[in-house]
Design a protein around this motif. Sequence first.
Motif: not given
Length: 382
Positions: A253-280
């Motif tokens: 509920q918090a981030f649905a209204n106050s959006p996330v930032a660089a941690v997620h931005a840098l995490a997405y390519p790790i999952g996209g290219h190497f199949g690493v689960p999003h949380g990890l």
Amino acid sequence: MSSFTFNTVPSLIAGPGCIAQLGEVAAQRLGARVALVTDAGLVKTGLVARALTILEEAGIAVDVFDGVVADPPEDVVLAAVAKAKAFDARAVIGFGGGSSIDVAKLVALLVRSGEDLPEIYGVGEAKGPRLPLLAIPTTAGTGSEVTPISIVTTGAHEKKGVVSPLLIPDIALLDPDLTVNLPPHVTAATGIDAMVHAIEAYTSVSANNNPVSKALAREALRLLGRNIERAVHHGADKEARAAMLLGSMLAGQAFANSPVAAVHALAYPIGGHFGVPHGLSNALVLPHVLRFNASACEDTYAELAPYVFPDREGKVSAAAFAEAIAGLCGRVGLQPRLRDVGIPQDALPMLAEDAMKQTRLLVNNPRPVTLQDARAIYEAAW
């Protein structure tokens, strides 16, 4: 008080064993023909069969799509949409982790609206309408059951988001009993993911960062910080499981209204290219982004530290907060370095370039991130 908006799920049902209410709720709110979106792994646990029995006893016809995979690609979304259309579904249930709920959101939208998926990536591009939608999370991490976001893997590796209030489910059903058998490594990764949501929501420089999101983020971190180790190492502890599920939802509920930032931005390519689960993926870069942000977040990280680490006395510096978070990730058994999950060092420039494409997220970071900064963060994480 500055102006802000706050949107969340209209109806929330929570409590141990509340899955038993699914039939009654679905009969009243969803109708007689429902598409249920899930994944094959959850089917094997028997949880899907239990839900189907409850629905069928309520007189509801159900068609199951169990082809969801982690970081779902476009073709999975479109296959789920086609199956729901063929069944003439009048409502949708997302049952599972964040990927299943994300796909279910898009099924509910695309079946009803007829929009083309590539045309609705971004913020506010979806026009609707959509089918009635109920979300049942079986992990305590993404908070997707209360967010207006669905993440899709496009092309070979890139992730894009559909962001619209239309995607917020009508009903979220949170039964912590459904999470008791989560493996420790999944519990750890999804739990850290939820903590990232709360931290980034609290420190977001979005114009819509607001006192409601901040209050939810603090309470989420109190619940998550005090219970994640117990949930990982003593998975049958139902109180810990309930606290994690509630904390994950509040962080959502918090981030649905106050959006996330660089941690997620840098995490997405790790999952996209190497199949690493999003949380990890989040956990791998989290301490390093916190260190990078420290100069801009000295006070805000100090405000959050007591909620996560109540035993620490006195004011905690931003640097100490980052180190404490790194220690927590280690105690719950998550790999600490990119090399530990098979990412070669020569891939770091590519990851940095892809991270810079996540402008929707980077704009919310409390400290501006350049390409050189992103490369340095990945190097530190490697």
